[in-house]
Design a protein around this motif. Structure first.
Motif, PDB file in Angstrom:
ATOM      1  N   VAL A 145       0.845  -1.207   0.000  1.00 42.85           N
ATOM      2  CA  VAL A 145       0.000   0.000   0.000  1.00 42.85           C
ATOM      3  C   VAL A 145       0.872   1.247   0.000  1.00 42.85           C
ATOM      4  CG1 VAL A 145      -1.744   1.294   1.271  1.00 42.85           C
ATOM      5  CG2 VAL A 145      -1.892  -1.200   1.150  1.00 42.85           C
ATOM      6  N   GLN A 146       1.909   1.247   0.836  1.00 45.28           N
ATOM      7  CA  GLN A 146       2.810   2.403   0.892  1.00 45.28           C
ATOM      8  C   GLN A 146       3.549   2.609  -0.420  1.00 45.28           C
ATOM      9  OE1 GLN A 146       5.135   1.357   4.411  1.00 45.28           O
ATOM     10  NE2 GLN A 146       4.133   2.986   5.570  1.00 45.28           N
ATOM     11  N   ALA A 147       3.892   1.510  -1.103  1.00 46.69           N
ATOM     12  CA  ALA A 147       4.616   1.623  -2.371  1.00 46.69           C
ATOM     13  C   ALA A 147       3.701   2.048  -3.515  1.00 46.69           C
ATOM     14  CB  ALA A 147       5.286   0.287  -2.702  1.00 46.69           C
ATOM     15  N   GLY A 148       2.399   2.026  -3.277  1.00 48.78           N
ATOM     16  CA  GLY A 148       1.457   2.443  -4.308  1.00 48.78           C
ATOM     17  C   GLY A 148       1.100   1.370  -5.310  1.00 48.78           C
ATOM     18  N   THR A 149       1.561   0.138  -5.093  1.00 48.57           N
ATOM     19  CA  THR A 149       1.224  -0.949  -6.031  1.00 48.57           C
ATOM     20  C   THR A 149      -0.208  -1.444  -5.853  1.00 48.57           C
ATOM     21  OG1 THR A 149       2.148  -2.570  -4.474  1.00 48.57           O
ATOM     22  CG2 THR A 149       3.619  -1.693  -6.176  1.00 48.57           C
ATOM     23  N   VAL A 150      -0.820  -1.097  -4.733  1.00 46.35           N
ATOM     24  CA  VAL A 150      -2.221  -1.449  -4.475  1.00 46.35           C
ATOM     25  C   VAL A 150      -2.817  -0.354  -3.598  1.00 46.35           C
ATOM     26  CG1 VAL A 150      -1.666  -2.803  -2.414  1.00 46.35           C
ATOM     27  CG2 VAL A 150      -3.763  -3.265  -3.649  1.00 46.35           C
ATOM     28  N   ASP A 151      -4.088  -0.033  -3.814  1.00 47.27           N
ATOM     29  CA  ASP A 151      -4.741   0.988  -3.003  1.00 47.27           C
ATOM     30  C   ASP A 151      -5.754   0.333  -2.068  1.00 47.27           C
ATOM     31  OD1 ASP A 151      -6.721   0.200  -4.696  1.00 47.27           O
ATOM     32  OD2 ASP A 151      -6.969   2.141  -5.688  1.00 47.27           O
ATOM     33  N   TRP A 152      -6.358   1.166  -1.218  1.00 45.99           N
ATOM     34  CA  TRP A 152      -7.293   0.642  -0.228  1.00 45.99           C
ATOM     35  C   TRP A 152      -8.512   0.013  -0.889  1.00 45.99           C
ATOM     36  CZ3 TRP A 152      -5.104  -0.232   4.039  1.00 45.99           C
ATOM     37  CH2 TRP A 152      -4.191   0.649   4.606  1.00 45.99           C
ATOM     38  N   ASN A 153      -8.984   0.611  -1.976  1.00 48.70           N
ATOM     39  CA  ASN A 153     -10.142   0.055  -2.667  1.00 48.70           C
ATOM     40  C   ASN A 153      -9.858  -1.348  -3.198  1.00 48.70           C
ATOM     41  OD1 ASN A 153     -11.780   2.294  -2.249  1.00 48.70           O
ATOM     42  ND2 ASN A 153     -11.011   3.344  -4.063  1.00 48.70           N
ATOM     43  N   GLY A 154      -8.602  -1.569  -3.610  1.00 51.73           N
ATOM     44  CA  GLY A 154      -8.229  -2.889  -4.093  1.00 51.73           C
ATOM     45  C   GLY A 154      -8.243  -3.934  -2.991  1.00 51.73           C
ATOM     46  N   LEU A 155      -8.116  -3.478  -1.740  1.00 45.17           N
ATOM     47  CA  LEU A 155      -8.166  -4.392  -0.600  1.00 45.17           C
ATOM     48  C   LEU A 155      -9.563  -4.474   0.004  1.00 45.17           C
ATOM     49  CD1 LEU A 155      -4.854  -3.380   1.220  1.00 45.17           C
ATOM     50  CD2 LEU A 155      -5.225  -5.292  -0.346  1.00 45.17           C
ATOM     51  N   GLY A 156     -10.517  -3.822  -0.625  1.00 40.37           N
ATOM     52  CA  GLY A 156     -11.886  -3.858  -0.115  1.00 40.37           C
ATOM     53  C   GLY A 156     -12.166  -2.879   0.985  1.00 40.37           C
ATOM     54  N   MET A 157     -11.259  -1.922   1.220  1.00 38.68           N
ATOM     55  CA  MET A 157     -11.435  -0.924   2.275  1.00 38.68           C
ATOM     56  C   MET A 157     -11.538   0.460   1.651  1.00 38.68           C
ATOM     57  SD  MET A 157      -8.603  -2.294   4.986  1.00 38.68           S
ATOM     58  CE  MET A 157      -8.027  -3.977   4.823  1.00 38.68           C
ATOM     59  N   ARG A 158     -12.245   1.347   2.356  1.00 35.09           N
ATOM     60  CA  ARG A 158     -12.437   2.708   1.861  1.00 35.09           C
ATOM     61  C   ARG A 158     -12.054   3.692   2.948  1.00 35.09           C
ATOM     62  NH1 ARG A 158     -18.533   2.804  -0.184  1.00 35.09           N
ATOM     63  NH2 ARG A 158     -17.988   5.018  -0.242  1.00 35.09           N
ATOM     64  N   ASP A 159     -11.716   4.896   2.520  1.00 34.88           N
ATOM     65  CA  ASP A 159     -11.302   5.905   3.489  1.00 34.88           C
ATOM     66  C   ASP A 159     -12.448   6.354   4.389  1.00 34.88           C
ATOM     67  OD1 ASP A 159      -8.738   5.844   2.515  1.00 34.88           O
ATOM     68  OD2 ASP A 159      -9.075   7.457   1.055  1.00 34.88           O
ATOM     69  N   ASP A 160     -13.702   6.218   3.915  1.00 33.59           N
ATOM     70  CA  ASP A 160     -14.832   6.669   4.721  1.00 33.59           C
ATOM     71  C   ASP A 160     -15.399   5.551   5.594  1.00 33.59           C
ATOM     72  OD1 ASP A 160     -15.876   5.136   2.706  1.00 33.59           O
ATOM     73  OD2 ASP A 160     -17.610   6.436   2.347  1.00 33.59           O
ATOM     74  N   ASP A 161     -14.693   4.413   5.710  1.00 31.26           N
ATOM     75  CA  ASP A 161     -15.184   3.334   6.566  1.00 31.26           C
ATOM     76  C   ASP A 161     -15.302   3.773   8.020  1.00 31.26           C
ATOM     77  OD1 ASP A 161     -15.525   1.467   4.597  1.00 31.26           O
ATOM     78  OD2 ASP A 161     -13.529   0.595   4.801  1.00 31.26           O
ATOM     79  N   GLU A 162     -14.460   4.736   8.421  1.00 32.93           N
ATOM     80  CA  GLU A 162     -14.462   5.171   9.820  1.00 32.93           C
ATOM     81  C   GLU A 162     -15.783   5.820  10.205  1.00 32.93           C
ATOM     82  OE1 GLU A 162     -11.589   7.619  12.930  1.00 32.93           O
ATOM     83  OE2 GLU A 162     -11.237   7.753  10.776  1.00 32.93           O
ATOM     84  N   THR A 163     -16.408   6.533   9.277  1.00 36.47           N
ATOM     85  CA  THR A 163     -17.647   7.252   9.583  1.00 36.47           C
ATOM     86  C   THR A 163     -18.867   6.652   8.886  1.00 36.47           C
ATOM     87  OG1 THR A 163     -17.137   8.800   7.779  1.00 36.47           O
ATOM     88  CG2 THR A 163     -16.442   9.407  10.008  1.00 36.47           C
ATOM     89  N   ASN A 164     -18.685   5.564   8.168  1.00 36.17           N
ATOM     90  CA  ASN A 164     -19.811   4.894   7.539  1.00 36.17           C
ATOM     91  C   ASN A 164     -20.213   3.714   8.423  1.00 36.17           C
ATOM     92  OD1 ASN A 164     -21.694   3.695   5.933  1.00 36.17           O
ATOM     93  ND2 ASN A 164     -20.316   3.183   4.253  1.00 36.17           N
ATOM     94  N   PHE A 165     -21.343   3.839   9.097  1.00 38.36           N
ATOM     95  CA  PHE A 165     -21.724   2.863  10.111  1.00 38.36           C
ATOM     96  C   PHE A 165     -22.795   1.896   9.622  1.00 38.36           C
ATOM     97  CE2 PHE A 165     -20.454   6.727  12.572  1.00 38.36           C
ATOM     98  CZ  PHE A 165     -19.234   6.216  13.003  1.00 38.36           C
ATOM     99  N   ALA A 166     -22.740   1.575   8.338  1.00 41.73           N
ATOM    100  CA  ALA A 166     -23.688   0.593   7.806  1.00 41.73           C
ATOM    101  C   ALA A 166     -23.526  -0.751   8.507  1.00 41.73           C
ATOM    102  CB  ALA A 166     -23.482   0.437   6.299  1.00 41.73           C
ATOM    103  N   ASP A 167     -22.289  -1.111   8.878  1.00 38.56           N
ATOM    104  CA  ASP A 167     -22.056  -2.379   9.570  1.00 38.56           C
ATOM    105  C   ASP A 167     -22.691  -2.388  10.957  1.00 38.56           C
ATOM    106  OD1 ASP A 167     -19.958  -0.357  10.039  1.00 38.56           O
ATOM    107  OD2 ASP A 167     -19.120  -1.840  11.414  1.00 38.56           O
TER     108      ASP A 167
END
Length: 480
Positions: A137-159
């Protein structure tokens, strides 16, 4: 020679299983002290990815690990798998799900190759696996979306809304236990682990903020539908944390009152919180060797926030924490009879908005391994509860010196009064009952009251006679 070699391989297999048990216990309802404080305010806070949960599959010999950020919902964590052969010298096989980017798979292959070249402890190996993904992730070869995670997961309380919809009562119970612990005068020791969102940079605990946040939560019936309640960021994080038990999964029990275990017990639970633990190879081996039994443990309501996450612990010899003594030796005390465990369970005040009622008692249902160090003996206990006549309970007591031999399988809640839904149903059905039943109930209540008054009068006369005898002995000594 073959026999010696097979014996050596069996011992090495046991060593591998012990290593798995040691690692999995942290995520299997036995969190060590200060675990959450280390994760959220210590050295691991700066890590991009952390081990959020872990479960062991004994048939496939595969350790499943969930990696994610601190606030990543459990369901969205990246699933990583470690196949561990019985022989420690055999190299592990590490892989991820089919939808994982190829660069992540290549990084895992490199970790597995290094582990094959050099024996690596399991805890270190898991850290290396998670760190290898973070480096991609740090090297930029994969992003969070590619891992199934999003930056707004912290405030998205659908779970959180989904958990409330599927396991509303379990969420209610978790709030009750945290509230009872937070209100306690012993909250510094029993509100453990402590919600990370109320920790400062140095690890200091803000108990007042935690209590106010718990009191501000809407009823779980409203949370179960996002259209009925909108959670603030603080409330959403708190509820997500309360229902996150690492590798232990919680689920509602559909109808605890219909369970035949409670027939004739005189106590009817309002809810049973079921705990689905990961398989533990050491526990399974001990059960196969020594056998196990079901038993119950009663304690104060405020203690069960910690018991739910850290398991039962022995405080024998610790006079500050021990409540009922240790007349049979040091260890955790359990009983085969639910009623006796209920007599030791301290009634406490939970959450004001709980559907179970404000005042609750809680009993832990456990599985106990009959290890030779576990003391057990049949006896008849005599218990008097809240002014009622003394009852006799034939039961078997167990004293377990090592908490490793105990697995908490569920928490059973008993209310002072039935929930509002049950009370309304009882009221509607009682309106159609006959006057004869009402008269019978009145006569029974009068008989019970008369019996209680008789018992109270007898106790008063006994105390008066004892006082007179003491005074007589003192007077005789004085005149001599």
């Amino acid at each position: 020679l073959c026999s010696a070699r097979s014996g050596k391989m069996a011992e090495e297999g046991k060593a591998r299983d012990l290593e798995v048990s040691t690692f999995i216990s942290v995520y299997n309802g036995k969190w060590p002290a200060e675990f959450d404080k280390d994760v959220h305010s210590g050295r691991q806070k700066s890590k991009l990815l952390q081990v959020r949960w872990a479960r062991w599959d004994p048939e496939e010999r595969t350790l499943e690990v969930g990696a994610g950020k601190i606030f990543t919902p459990i369901a969205k964590c990246l699933r990583l798998y470690l196949f561990l052969p019985p022989h420690p010298a055999s190299p592990p096989f590490i892989f991820a799900g089919d939808d994982t980017p190829p660069t992540v798979g290549q990084a895992l292959d490199r970790v597995a190759q290094r582990a094959a070249e050099r024996r690596t402890p399991l805890s270190v190996l898991v850290d290396q696996v998670v760190d290898s993904v973070a480096q991609e992730v740090q090297a930029g070869t994969v992003d969070w979306n590619g891992l199934g995670m999003r930056d707004d997961d912290e405030t998205n309380f659908a779970d959180v809304y989904e958990i409330a919809a599927k396991n509303r009562k379990s969420m209610d119970a978790a709030i009750c236990l945290a509230t009872a612990a937070c209100r306690s005068l012993r909250r510094v020791t029993i509100l453990d682990p402590f919600p990370y969102m109320f920790l400062d940079a140095q690890g200091g605990q803000d108990f007042d903020a935690c209590r106010l946040a718990l009191e501000s939560l809407p009823p779980t019936r409203m949370i179960s539908s996002s259209s009925d309640a909108t959670l603030t960021e603080q409330q959403g994080k708190l509820l997500r944390w309360l229902t996150d038990l690492k590798g232990v999964r919680i689920k509602d029990d559909a109808a605890p009152g219909a369970d035949k275990r409670w027939e004739g017990k005189g106590v009817e639970p309002v809810f049973e919180l079921r705990l689905d633990h990961s398989s533990d190879p050491e526990m399974a081996a001990l059960e196969a060797k020594y056998g196990s039994v079901a038993a119950f443990h009663g304690s104060a309501l405020e203690n069960f926030h910690c018991i739910l996450r850290c398991g039962l612990k022995s405080f024998s010899g610790d006079r500050r924490r021990m409540r009922t003594g240790d007349m049979y030796g040091e260890g955790v005390y359990l009983s085969s009879d639910f009623r006796l465990a209920h007599s030791f369970a301290g009634r406490g005040m939970g959450w004001d908005k709980s559907e179970f009622g404000k005042y609750l008692t809680c009993i832990a249902a456990c599985q106990v391994v009959l290890h030779p160090s576990v003391k057990h003996r049949k006896e008849t206990a005599r218990v008097e509860q809240r002014g009622r006549p003394m009852d006799e309970f034939p039961h078997t007591y167990y004293v377990v010196p090592d908490p490793r031999y105990i697995l908490v399988t569920s928490l059973i809640f008993v209310a002072d009064r039935p929930p509002a839904s049950q009370a309304a149903a009882a009221a509607s059905s009682s309106s159609s009952s006959s006057s004869a039943a009402a008269a019978s109930g009145t006569r029974q209540a009068q008989a019970q009251a008369q019996h209680a008054r008789g018992g109270a009068d007898l106790r008063v006369w006994f105390r008066a006679a004892l006082l007179v005898a003491i005074c007589a002995v003192l007077c005789m000594k004085w005149f001599r």
